[in-house]
Design a protein around this motif. Structure first.
Motif, PDB file in Angstrom:
ATOM      1  N   ALA A 141      65.498  48.799 -19.410  1.00 51.37           N
ATOM      2  CA  ALA A 141      66.136  48.793 -18.210  1.00 51.37           C
ATOM      3  C   ALA A 141      66.964  50.131 -18.031  1.00 51.37           C
ATOM      4  O   ALA A 141      68.070  50.045 -18.947  1.00 51.37           O
ATOM      5  N   GLU A 192      58.789  58.958 -13.121  1.00 49.66           N
ATOM      6  CA  GLU A 192      57.625  58.249 -12.682  1.00 49.66           C
ATOM      7  C   GLU A 192      56.256  58.848 -12.629  1.00 49.66           C
ATOM      8  O   GLU A 192      55.324  58.240 -13.007  1.00 49.66           O
ATOM      9  N   LEU A 216      67.522  45.486 -11.221  1.00 46.22           N
ATOM     10  CA  LEU A 216      66.923  46.142 -12.237  1.00 46.22           C
ATOM     11  C   LEU A 216      66.832  45.236 -13.730  1.00 46.22           C
ATOM     12  O   LEU A 216      65.640  45.313 -14.260  1.00 46.22           O
ATOM     13  N   ASN A 223      58.058  53.080 -15.744  1.00 44.27           N
ATOM     14  CA  ASN A 223      56.819  52.194 -15.028  1.00 44.27           C
ATOM     15  C   ASN A 223      57.174  52.180 -13.590  1.00 44.27           C
ATOM     16  O   ASN A 223      56.244  52.064 -12.668  1.00 44.27           O
ATOM     17  N   VAL A 271      63.358  50.497  -9.420  1.00 40.50           N
ATOM     18  CA  VAL A 271      63.985  49.066  -9.161  1.00 40.50           C
ATOM     19  C   VAL A 271      65.256  49.147  -8.542  1.00 40.50           C
ATOM     20  O   VAL A 271      66.210  49.954  -9.051  1.00 40.50           O
ATOM     21  N   THR A 308      64.183  42.233 -13.349  1.00 41.89           N
ATOM     22  CA  THR A 308      62.885  42.833 -13.355  1.00 41.89           C
ATOM     23  C   THR A 308      62.733  43.164 -14.511  1.00 41.89           C
ATOM     24  O   THR A 308      61.452  42.737 -14.861  1.00 41.89           O
ATOM     25  N   ALA A 309      63.241  43.765 -15.334  1.00 39.70           N
ATOM     26  CA  ALA A 309      63.168  44.024 -16.875  1.00 39.70           C
ATOM     27  C   ALA A 309      62.917  42.870 -17.474  1.00 39.70           C
ATOM     28  O   ALA A 309      61.972  42.611 -18.404  1.00 39.70           O
ATOM     29  N   TYR A 315      62.093  50.351 -16.804  1.00 43.92           N
ATOM     30  CA  TYR A 315      62.372  50.272 -15.424  1.00 43.92           C
ATOM     31  C   TYR A 315      63.512  51.206 -15.124  1.00 43.92           C
ATOM     32  O   TYR A 315      64.334  50.888 -16.273  1.00 43.92           O
TER      33      TYR A 315
END
Length: 254
Positions: A97, A168, A182, A174, A177, A185-186, A117
Motif C-alpha cells: 500500500a 496505473e 488504502l 493495481n 484507493v 483495502t490492501a 494499491y
C-alpha cells in the motif's frame, strides 16, 4: 527487530511497516536489515501466507537516506541487497500500500510485489540518473517489461517523476484507493490471498515468475504442476466444500 520497522502476523498476513515518518521513511542500513529479517522470518513461518508492506500515514518511502547511502562501499552483498533479493525472491505473495513519496527503492521494489494499491497524489520517482548512478532492484528489466521501453526511458533515463494515473496505466499499481481506505483495502486483498491454499499460491507465483519460454514448454511445465495438484489436499477440500454447499477452508491445506 528495529523500532524503525514494525512487523507482526495477523490472520496469515505478515504486516511489515516502515516506521520513520519524520524522514519520510528514508531507508538506512538498520531498516534494510530489519526488513530483510522480517521477510526471512515470514518465509519460514507456516502461519504466514502473505506479506503486506506499508509505509506511514503520509509517505511510503523517500528512498535511500542520502547521508547513510554515501557511506556504502557496495550494493552487492549489502543489507539493502539482501532486502531487495528477499522481496524479489519471495515465494509467498507480497502486497503493498503506497502513498505520498515513493522514491527510488520506494518505487523499484513495487514490480516485485504481486498486488499494489496507491492513494491519490502518490508521487513515484526513480531519480538514479540525477544522482549519477544506475537504477537498482532489477528495475532496468522490470520497468521496460511493465511500461515498455519508451515510458521506462522517461522514468529511468530522464529520471522524471510520475503520478498514479501513469503508474496505473503501465501496470505498476493495481488501482488508486482513497487515502482513508488504502491500508484496509490492501489488508483485505492480503486476507483474501491468505485464505487461499498456500501451496497453490506459491506454485502459481513460481510459474508466473519463470522466464518466458516457448508456449509448448510452458504447457508441459504447467501440466506437471497441475498433475501434482490433482492429488493435493486443496482440490479435495474445494470439491468437498462444493458438494456440502459451504465455503472452502484451506487453512490446513499445505
Amino acid at each position: 527487530m528495529s523500532e524503525l520497522v514494525l512487523s507482526h502476523v495477523e490472520g496469515g498476513v505478515q504486516v511489515v511497516r516502515m516506521n520513520r515518518p519524520d524522514k519520510k521513511n528514508a531507508l538506512i542500513g538498520e531498516m534494510y536489515a530489519a526488513l530483510a529479517e522480517a521477510f526471512a522470518k515470514g518465509e519460514a513461518d507456516d502461519d504466514v501466507n502473505v506479506f503486506l508492506i506499508l509505509g506511514s500515514q503520509t509517505d511510503f518511502s523517500a528512498g535511500n537516506d542520502l547521508p547513510d547511502f554515501l557511506t556504502w562501499e557496495a550494493l552487492s552483498g549489502s543489507v539493502a541487497d539482501r532486502f531487495i533479493r528477499a522481496v524479489a525472491g519471495a515465494r509467498k505473495p507480497v502486497v503493498a500500500a503506497v502513498r505520498g513519496a515513493a522514491i527510488g527503492i520506494g518505487s523499484t521494489l513495487l514490480p516485485h510485489c504481486d498486488l499494489v494499491y496507491a492513494a491519490p497524489g502518490t508521487r513515484f520517482h526513480m531519480p538514479f540518473i540525477n544522482l549519477g548512478i544506475v537504477p537498482e532492484a532489477g528495475s532496468s528489466q522490470t520497468m521496460p517489461a511493465l511500461a515498455g521501453h519508451r515510458r521506462a526511458a522517461e522514468m529511468l533515463m530522464l529520471g522524471e517523476p510520475f503520478g498514479v494515473d501513469t503508474a496505473e496505466a503501465v501496470g505498476l499499481i493495481n488501482g488508486v484507493v482513497p487515502g482513508e481506505d488504502l491500508e484496509e483495502t490492501a489488508m483485505a486483498a492480503a486476507r483474501k490471498l491468505a485464505a487461499k491454499p498456500r501451496s497453490i499460491l506459491v506454485q502459481i507465483k513460481a510459474l508466473m515468475k519463470t522466464p518466458a519460454e516457448p508456449i509448448m514448454d510452458r504447457l508441459t511445465r504447467e501440466a506437471a504442476v497441475f498433475d501434482t495438484c490433482l492429488k493435493g489436499e486443496a482440490l479435495n477440500e474445494a470439491v468437498s466444500a462444493f458438494k456440502e454447499k459451504r465455503a472452502p477452508d484451506f487453512s490446513k491445506c499445505r
